[in-house]
Scaffold this motif. Structure first.
Motif, PDB file in Angstrom:
ATOM      1  N   TRP A  96       0.833  -1.214   0.000  1.00 16.10           N
ATOM      2  CA  TRP A  96       0.000   0.000   0.000  1.00 16.10           C
ATOM      3  C   TRP A  96       0.867   1.262   0.000  1.00 16.10           C
ATOM      4  CZ3 TRP A  96      -4.341   1.912  -1.345  1.00 16.10           C
ATOM      5  CH2 TRP A  96      -4.674   3.199  -0.935  1.00 16.10           C
ATOM      6  N   VAL A  97       1.892   1.240   0.849  1.00 12.15           N
ATOM      7  CA  VAL A  97       2.784   2.404   0.929  1.00 12.15           C
ATOM      8  C   VAL A  97       3.409   2.669  -0.445  1.00 12.15           C
ATOM      9  CG1 VAL A  97       4.946   3.256   1.949  1.00 12.15           C
ATOM     10  CG2 VAL A  97       3.271   2.037   3.389  1.00 12.15           C
ATOM     11  N   LEU A 321       9.310  -2.727   7.747  1.00  9.99           N
ATOM     12  CA  LEU A 321       8.027  -2.024   7.714  1.00  9.99           C
ATOM     13  C   LEU A 321       7.993  -0.956   8.810  1.00  9.99           C
ATOM     14  CD1 LEU A 321       5.248  -2.025   6.215  1.00  9.99           C
ATOM     15  CD2 LEU A 321       4.357  -3.164   8.258  1.00  9.99           C
ATOM     16  N   ALA A 322       8.527  -1.291   9.998  1.00 13.75           N
ATOM     17  CA  ALA A 322       8.527  -0.317  11.101  1.00 13.75           C
ATOM     18  C   ALA A 322       9.335   0.925  10.706  1.00 13.75           C
ATOM     19  CB  ALA A 322       9.110  -0.965  12.359  1.00 13.75           C
ATOM     20  N   GLU A 326       7.884   4.735  10.245  1.00 12.39           N
ATOM     21  CA  GLU A 326       8.546   5.823  10.978  1.00 12.39           C
ATOM     22  C   GLU A 326       8.927   6.945   9.996  1.00 12.39           C
ATOM     23  OE1 GLU A 326       9.159   5.662  14.304  1.00 12.39           O
ATOM     24  OE2 GLU A 326      10.131   7.650  14.299  1.00 12.39           O
ATOM     25  N   ALA A 327       9.532   6.543   8.868  1.00 12.22           N
ATOM     26  CA  ALA A 327       9.966   7.530   7.866  1.00 12.22           C
ATOM     27  C   ALA A 327       8.773   8.314   7.318  1.00 12.22           C
ATOM     28  CB  ALA A 327      10.705   6.811   6.730  1.00 12.22           C
ATOM     29  N   LEU A 328       7.638   7.643   7.205  1.00 15.18           N
ATOM     30  CA  LEU A 328       6.445   8.298   6.639  1.00 15.18           C
ATOM     31  C   LEU A 328       5.779   9.253   7.635  1.00 15.18           C
ATOM     32  CD1 LEU A 328       4.905   5.142   4.966  1.00 15.18           C
ATOM     33  CD2 LEU A 328       5.449   7.235   3.722  1.00 15.18           C
ATOM     34  N   GLY A 329       6.092   9.064   8.924  1.00 15.21           N
ATOM     35  CA  GLY A 329       5.460   9.899   9.946  1.00 15.21           C
ATOM     36  C   GLY A 329       4.220   9.277  10.563  1.00 15.21           C
ATOM     37  N   PHE A 330       4.047   7.978  10.408  1.00 16.03           N
ATOM     38  CA  PHE A 330       2.927   7.306  11.076  1.00 16.03           C
ATOM     39  C   PHE A 330       3.196   7.280  12.587  1.00 16.03           C
ATOM     40  CE2 PHE A 330       1.717   4.398   7.227  1.00 16.03           C
ATOM     41  CZ  PHE A 330       1.256   5.514   6.542  1.00 16.03           C
ATOM     42  N   VAL A 331       2.198   7.627  13.377  1.00 17.28           N
ATOM     43  CA  VAL A 331       2.370   7.624  14.829  1.00 17.28           C
ATOM     44  C   VAL A 331       2.306   6.163  15.310  1.00 17.28           C
ATOM     45  CG1 VAL A 331       1.354   8.393  17.026  1.00 17.28           C
ATOM     46  CG2 VAL A 331       1.356   9.927  15.042  1.00 17.28           C
ATOM     47  N   ARG A 332       3.278   5.798  16.123  1.00 12.94           N
ATOM     48  CA  ARG A 332       3.333   4.414  16.608  1.00 12.94           C
ATOM     49  C   ARG A 332       2.125   4.070  17.475  1.00 12.94           C
ATOM     50  NH1 ARG A 332       8.796   1.797  17.045  1.00 12.94           N
ATOM     51  NH2 ARG A 332      10.085   3.300  16.000  1.00 12.94           N
ATOM     52  N   GLY A 333       1.577   2.883  17.293  1.00 15.72           N
ATOM     53  CA  GLY A 333       0.415   2.445  18.079  1.00 15.72           C
ATOM     54  C   GLY A 333       0.832   1.877  19.410  1.00 15.72           C
TER      55      GLY A 333
END
Ligand code: TYM
Length: 333
Positions: A96-97, A321-322, A326-333
């Protein structure tokens, strides 16, 4: 590079009851060869399989048979990581990314999609078939593969993978290894026996040698291979595609060069060439089929090997994937 060894990844679709000669000579033999010198990951790409409709029972069965065939070809699941793609959810997540990094026009230029969509009838192709090469890029980039052993037909998909890795790294910082295609000098393009200007493919069974077929059928197919009226055995795929294909098949099955094989046929007719092709192919196909049947006799063991492979693959894929999230700026769950 992992443990000082290059990392290798490749995949094969579980979309037929048997692998064909092109799969073995163009890809699997390289998989076997590379498993010693590289840190190898090989996957049965069932997510790719559903880009065209599949019956659930058939897909389940073919996934098992494909796994057995990879091992029967000589891949050692203790040495290489052999796994089933859908058992590692990171593949779909990274796909998807990467879809979001791919231009629509860029994806539209993929010739395999155009060919397959044209065969299935315009308007019938799924969006999954369109994004197939992007999922393939995810397979490769998740493992930081340095080399990707494939047949010639995959060159364009590998170029897309390289472009996506480079683009992502430029946009978000170093994240992916930019891989190289690893294509054999010989055997990388086995042609259709009935239509030797096309590649051998399971979707054209008339000209396709399925390795698990009975030897009699394999013999019949090779003996009815299309040749030409020149009457001279040469290796000249442009002018004599059918004869050159048989020479190439003999060469790849017997570990010789096509030029060396041609030197046996001075003044010899095509009938002998076909007989020799039968002998060469059966010397590879018969033990392969026997070993596959032996492995399939113990499905519990195959499933155990699959689970071992999936755990090892996830351990390699999850950190990539992690890092990507992180590089994309997704907030960690
Ligand atoms: P698939 O299952 O169509 O083909 C598997 C491998 O067989 C090679 N091959 C051939 N080689 C020589 N002559 C032929 N006629 C011939 N036909 C097929 C293919 O090049 C391939 O190496 N899209 C991939 C599957 C895949 C993949 C990946 C490969 C999914 N993810 C990641 C590498 C890395 C494919 O063609 O599968």
């Amino acid at each position: 590079m992992a443990q000082g060894k290059p990392r290798v990844l490749s995949g094969i679709q579980p979309t037929a009851d048997s692998f064909h000669l092109g799969n073995l000579l163009g890809a699997l033999r390289n998989w076997v060869h590379l498993q010693q010198e590289a840190d190898a990951y090989y996957c049965i790409v069932d997510l790719h399989a559903i880009t065209v409709p599949q019956s659930a029972d058939t897909l389940r069965e073919r996934t098992l048979v494909s796994f057995a065939q990879v091992v029967a070809a000589g891949v050692d699941p203790e040495q290489a990581c052999v796994f089933v793609q859908s058992q590692v959810p990171e593949h779909a997540q990274l796909a998807w990314v990467l879809m979001c990094q791919t231009g629509f026009g860029e994806a539209s230029r993929m010739t395999q999609f155009k060919d397959k969509a044209a065969k299935g009838g315009a308007g019938q192709a799924s969006v999954g078939l369109f994004t197939y090469p992007i999922l393939q890029a995810a397979d490769i980039l998740l493992y930081h593969a340095d080399r990707v052993p494939v047949g010639e037909d995959q060159r364009q998909h590998l170029e897309l993978t390289r472009d996506l890795a480079t683009r992502f790294n430029q946009r978000y910082g170093p994240t992916f290894t930019v891989p190289q295609a690893y294509i054999m000098a010989h055997g990388a393009k086995i042609a259709d026996l009935a239509e030797p200007t096309a590649k051998m493919s399971k979707s054209s069974p008339a000209g396709c040698v399925f390795l698990l077929d009975p030897p009699k059928r394999i013999e019949k197919q090779l003996k009815s291979a299309v040749t030409d009226s020149e009457g001279v055995v040469r290796f000249d795929p442009e002018r004599q595609p059918g004869v050159s294909n048989l020479v190439g098949i003999i060469a790849a099955c017997t570990d010789r060069t096509p030029q060396d094989v041609v030197s046996d046929y001075d003044g010899v007719l095509y009938g002998q060439l076909k007989k020799d092709a039968v002998e060469a192919v059966l010397s590879v196909a018969v033990p392969f089929a026997e070993r596959t049947r032996e492995l399939l006799a113990d499905p519990t063991e195959l499933e155990r090997l699959m689970a071992v492979g999936a755990a090892k693959a996830r351990a390699a894929a999850a950190p990539t994937l992690a890092k990507t999230y992180e590089a994309l700026g997704f907030v960690r769950g």
